[in-house]
Design a protein around this motif. Structure first.
Motif, short mmCIF file in Angstrom:
data_model
loop_
_atom_site.label_atom_id
_atom_site.label_comp_id
_atom_site.label_asym_id
_atom_site.label_seq_id
_atom_site.Cartn_x
_atom_site.Cartn_y
_atom_site.Cartn_z
N TYR A 20 0.84 -1.20 0.00
CA TYR A 20 0.00 0.00 0.00
C TYR A 20 0.87 1.26 0.00
O TYR A 20 0.64 2.18 -0.78
CB TYR A 20 -0.93 0.00 1.22
CG TYR A 20 -1.68 1.29 1.38
CD1 TYR A 20 -2.80 1.57 0.61
CD2 TYR A 20 -1.26 2.26 2.30
CE1 TYR A 20 -3.49 2.76 0.73
CE2 TYR A 20 -1.94 3.45 2.43
CZ TYR A 20 -3.05 3.70 1.65
OH TYR A 20 -3.71 4.89 1.78
N ARG A 24 1.19 4.32 -2.73
CA ARG A 24 1.04 5.76 -2.44
C ARG A 24 2.26 6.55 -2.90
O ARG A 24 2.14 7.64 -3.45
CB ARG A 24 0.83 5.98 -0.93
CG ARG A 24 -0.45 5.44 -0.38
CD ARG A 24 -1.63 6.27 -0.68
NE ARG A 24 -1.44 7.60 -0.11
CZ ARG A 24 -2.34 8.56 -0.17
NH1 ARG A 24 -3.47 8.35 -0.76
NH2 ARG A 24 -2.11 9.73 0.34
N LYS A 27 2.16 6.77 -6.64
CA LYS A 27 1.02 7.59 -7.07
C LYS A 27 1.32 9.07 -6.90
O LYS A 27 0.99 9.88 -7.77
CB LYS A 27 -0.24 7.22 -6.28
CG LYS A 27 -1.48 7.96 -6.74
CD LYS A 27 -2.71 7.53 -5.94
CE LYS A 27 -3.92 8.33 -6.39
NZ LYS A 27 -5.08 8.06 -5.55
N THR A 28 1.95 9.43 -5.79
CA THR A 28 2.23 10.84 -5.51
C THR A 28 3.56 11.31 -6.10
O THR A 28 3.76 12.51 -6.28
CB THR A 28 2.25 11.12 -4.01
OG1 THR A 28 3.28 10.34 -3.40
CG2 THR A 28 0.90 10.81 -3.37
N PHE A 43 -1.08 -1.27 -5.55
CA PHE A 43 -2.39 -1.27 -4.90
C PHE A 43 -3.12 -2.59 -5.16
O PHE A 43 -3.73 -3.15 -4.26
CB PHE A 43 -3.25 -0.09 -5.37
CG PHE A 43 -2.81 1.25 -4.82
CD1 PHE A 43 -2.43 1.39 -3.49
CD2 PHE A 43 -2.82 2.37 -5.63
CE1 PHE A 43 -2.04 2.63 -2.98
CE2 PHE A 43 -2.44 3.61 -5.13
CZ PHE A 43 -2.05 3.74 -3.80
N SER A 53 -7.86 -0.14 2.27
CA SER A 53 -7.36 1.19 1.92
C SER A 53 -6.77 1.18 0.51
O SER A 53 -6.95 2.13 -0.26
CB SER A 53 -6.31 1.66 2.92
OG SER A 53 -6.88 1.82 4.19
N ASN A 56 -9.55 1.31 -1.96
CA ASN A 56 -10.07 2.67 -2.14
C ASN A 56 -9.17 3.48 -3.07
O ASN A 56 -9.67 4.20 -3.94
CB ASN A 56 -10.20 3.37 -0.79
CG ASN A 56 -11.32 2.80 0.05
OD1 ASN A 56 -12.30 2.30 -0.48
ND2 ASN A 56 -11.15 2.85 1.35
N GLN A 57 -7.87 3.36 -2.91
CA GLN A 57 -6.94 4.08 -3.76
C GLN A 57 -7.04 3.60 -5.21
O GLN A 57 -7.05 4.39 -6.15
CB GLN A 57 -5.50 3.92 -3.26
CG GLN A 57 -5.22 4.66 -1.99
CD GLN A 57 -5.37 6.16 -2.15
OE1 GLN A 57 -4.95 6.76 -3.14
NE2 GLN A 57 -5.99 6.79 -1.17
#
Length: 103
Positions: A20, A24, A27-28, A43, A53, A56-57
């Motif tokens: 996860y 993130r 992704k960022t 993910f 979580s 959701n992403q």
């Protein structure tokens, strides 16, 4: 970023939290080149390990066409599973997504 190396080691062992977090990070683009495809893959692997979580992403990525093709049907299906696990964010996503089918 040195931490990425350790997250990667944990992810290679199937650690859902590490998967996860790597999702993130990619992704960022914090500390690495932003890569939506890599983020989606991390993910997805986290989801397969049961991380809501991460689901959701991933749903947000499907909604916003980031690294994966926009797919409201896929979001609706995955939200249905998460709702069964009583995830409030997914309930909201499912409600929003279901309106795409009725319009």
């Amino acid at each position: 970023m040195k931490a990425i190396k350790y997250y990667q080691l944990a992810a290679d062992q199937g650690d859902s939290s590490a998967l996860y977090i790597l999702g993130r990070i990619y992704k960022t683009g914090k500390g690495v080149a932003q890569d939506f495809v890599k983020a989606a893959n991390y993910f997805q692997r986290a989801v397969e390990s049961g991380d809501i979580s991460a689901q959701n992403q991933l749903d947000l990525m499907y909604k916003n066409d980031n690294g994966v093709n926009q797919d409201y049907k896929k979001i609706f299906e995955s939200c249905s599973v998460a709702v069964e696990q009583r995830d409030i964010f997914s309930l909201s996503n499912k409600t929003i997504t279901s309106s795409k089918f009725s319009s």
